[in-house]
Write an enzyme that holds these catalytic residues in place. Sequence first.
Site, PDB file in Angstrom:
ATOM      1  CE1 TYR A 130      13.008 -34.028 -10.327  1.00 25.77           C
ATOM      2  CE2 TYR A 130      11.858 -35.441 -11.874  1.00 25.77           C
ATOM      3  CZ  TYR A 130      12.743 -35.285 -10.834  1.00 25.77           C
ATOM      4  OH  TYR A 130      13.380 -36.380 -10.290  1.00 25.77           O
ATOM      5  CD  GLN A 191      16.270 -35.738  -3.819  1.00 23.86           C
ATOM      6  OE1 GLN A 191      15.174 -36.026  -3.321  1.00 23.86           O
ATOM      7  NE2 GLN A 191      17.049 -36.652  -4.367  1.00 23.86           N
ATOM      8  CG  ASN A 214       9.461 -40.503  -8.584  1.00 24.38           C
ATOM      9  OD1 ASN A 214       9.139 -39.481  -7.976  1.00 24.38           O
ATOM     10  ND2 ASN A 214      10.626 -41.094  -8.413  1.00 24.38           N
ATOM     11  CB  SER A 237      -0.168 -42.168 -21.456  1.00 27.79           C
ATOM     12  OG  SER A 237      -0.418 -41.455 -22.635  1.00 27.79           O
ATOM     13  CD  GLN A 259      -0.436 -42.626 -25.806  1.00 23.49           C
ATOM     14  OE1 GLN A 259      -0.183 -42.161 -24.705  1.00 23.49           O
ATOM     15  NE2 GLN A 259       0.260 -42.295 -26.881  1.00 23.49           N
ATOM     16  CG  HIS A 262       3.836 -43.899 -22.768  1.00 22.30           C
ATOM     17  ND1 HIS A 262       5.046 -43.282 -22.646  1.00 22.30           N
ATOM     18  CD2 HIS A 262       3.219 -43.306 -23.826  1.00 22.30           C
ATOM     19  CE1 HIS A 262       5.158 -42.352 -23.588  1.00 22.30           C
ATOM     20  NE2 HIS A 262       4.071 -42.346 -24.325  1.00 22.30           N
ATOM     21  CD  GLU A 327      -2.453 -38.012 -22.020  1.00 20.90           C
ATOM     22  OE1 GLU A 327      -2.601 -39.248 -21.858  1.00 20.90           O
ATOM     23  OE2 GLU A 327      -1.361 -37.436 -21.804  1.00 20.90           O
ATOM     24  CD  GLU A 415     -20.110  -7.044  -0.771  1.00 24.21           C
ATOM     25  OE1 GLU A 415     -18.910  -6.736  -0.603  1.00 24.21           O
ATOM     26  OE2 GLU A 415     -20.506  -7.715  -1.734  1.00 24.21           O
TER      27      GLU A 415
END
Lengths: 433, 433
Positions: A130, A191, A214, A237, A259, A262, A327, A415
Amino acid sequence: MPVFLNTTQPDFEAAFAALLTAKREDSPDVDDTVAAIIADVRARGDAALLDYTARFDRMEITADKIAVSRAEVDAEIAKVPEADRMALETAAERIRAYHARQLPEDQRWTDETGAELGWRWTPVSAAGLYVPGGIASYPSSVLMNAVPAKVAGVARLAITVPTPDGVMNPLVMLAARIAGVDEIYRVGGAQAIAALAYGTETIAPVDKITGPGNAYVAAAKRRVFGRVGIDMIAGPSEILVIADADNDPDWIALDLMSQAEHDESAQSILITTDAAFGRAVAEAVEARLTTLERRAVAGASWRDFGAIVVAQDLEEAAALSNRIAPEHLELCVGDPDALSEQITHAGAIFLGQWTPEAIGDYVGGPNHVLPTARSARFSSGLSVMDFVKRTTLAKMTPDALRAIGPAAETLARAESLEAHGLSVTARLEKLNR
Amino acid sequence: MPVFLNTTQPDFEAAFAALLTAKREDSPDVDDTVAAIIADVRARGDAALLDYTARFDRMEITADKIAVSRAEVDAEIAKVPEADRMALETAAERIRAYHARQLPEDQRWTDETGAELGWRWTPVSAAGLYVPGGIASYPSSVLMNAVPAKVAGVARLAITVPTPDGVMNPLVMLAARIAGVDEIYRVGGAQAIAALAYGTETIAPVDKITGPGNAYVAAAKRRVFGRVGIDMIAGPSEILVIADADNDPDWIALDLMSQAEHDESAQSILITTDAAFGRAVAEAVEARLTTLERRAVAGASWRDFGAIVVAQDLEEAAALSNRIAPEHLELCVGDPDALSEQITHAGAIFLGQWTPEAIGDYVGGPNHVLPTARSARFSSGLSVMDFVKRTTLAKMTPDALRAIGPAAETLARAESLEAHGLSVTARLEKLNR
């Protein structure tokens, strides 16, 4: 101004804990909407994709236009300036070289009973990536996802990318071409995730879906998990810089801002052993925030979630870093390798003052898809391993079965799984006959 | 009787597709209940655990009894028969030896620009293993989860296991002791998962949770995912046997039943190149189903989801197997290694007629926690890799930054991330001054 803490202040523990647990993202609850979109795409296929594309991307297209043709890609790529093309190719080559070393090896051995054991790795057959549209449509992310997939041997790699109002990103198309992406579809949102997971008339289903998106995309990925594999759900981030006084405050300020720019929810933290240096960095940040193009975003992130922490020594700094599990972690200290030995949780480490984090975003070679929100405690960045899977192998001989079969019979009995035991017993009886 | 298909029959494709997509599990929607339990444990800690334990496990205990003491474990272990203890130790040793080979290696190299690159693996600090209570409380599963965690170097490994009506399973306690488990708590259900993820007064939070469980446990694991890492959400067990005519039908029947006896939702499939052999296996299954202890469960699974498929040749059999992507795959053919080369998706392969799947459940060495429900297309069984994580490393020199920094500046500009570019520019300016 961000918080300015000193580990010696009486309320430090509470303030640091607040920093760790700050809720930076208020994800809207879109799960019901997403569930409806997925059900609709499963039921109506391409027709549903076209409806959502008209609604969300303001684009009336027909089913034969869902796939982006080779000629269209060629036309977009032709718009890319030569310098950008060369930079992308440099990045792709370096990412490829780094990730090629991640290819895991098959193993096979014979143990003391004569049993052959081992495992074999195979690539995922088909993967979907994506790619967000609009301002967050980053060609570097296309490389970071697509190159490891192709290094792993994924035969069919599809991209979905929304093109709001019909506008494509030439650099994204070029990155896809360079990385060897096989199919490109101009759909986005939940979708697109539904189409990749379940398939439509135009889009064949894939086995694994990766890539950022998103809240709708994230919720859709969570929903299709199990039907297909997914990568992590990435949060905003983060960067942590550990720096001693022997650094240029402006460099560190820029690293923190790289960062912060962002996302207003991004988090930039400096831990330093020198309070005066910490103040100098704070001033350098303020100076840069007067001119940066993205100063509104970077300023909000820095004000709301930024922090400067003064530690007593580097050992204490490393311990705080391990609680953050950042990160991105820059070690701007005299002996960054020694300090890195004390780091137990981090997505990526950038060693020394000549290694700004941005190098890792583009051309260093390591992946820039990294665990956020303290998940470096238990997970790793994207890699070739995300696109391969292991099949374990076992091959008994009659002698091996004689040696270890009785233990299996005993445990099966314990068992209360009789057929398990009998499947061994029947074979041992033949051997003992 | 299960379905009996031949790939040459006209409606084969539809019948096979039905087999692939059969909905075998009707998970109750317990998500709201689970959300409430998790919220309660977060809010009230131990007090909530005690309430749920009283309600679901019919056991009134005080907070100081949540942890199982060493003396209690000793007392349980003393009840284990010697043969069972030896069998468990054999299993643990073999699982340990196999998994020790999975420990990944750190890498570090210098590229042509002088940049140092690489990565480093570190263990998860704390892991929690859920062990079901009652009939599905399998000591072998304790070994299969706990041994890889300890091989990986997990310092703190906690088990939660419900003890309905106060009854403990001595073999589970012994397996935990053998595997080196550090803490044992007598709680179960969603409340145990919540305690492991968020912590209570008695139970410190962990970073990763693994292990099987019922619908409540599975829903709770999904909910805490992100806060902690989780392993896969396992579905009902599956076996696919590919067998030629040169096999004992009774052995194959027992192998099929060894999965069918797990669960009415389990699926056992035989693909054979010989129709007469297929019929012989069907008869052998019927014969075994008259006497097996778990014949009610195994019979229902075989009747509802079992299948015998006659293929034209082994190549066709392999292609069908790859569409199934089975959890367990037995290759009972003359040259199983050659056939295994054609297998692209499977959790575990058992090579040759002397390797019943049950060997893999207990003492083979490979893990028995394997991808179900066709997820072998994109995922692997449990391994040491589930308990380690990778930190990538990059270290630029001035020369390396000179070589690749400009490409990063170009891409940062193309992505409108100015501070990213400036963090490189500021350093290059110093170098060029």
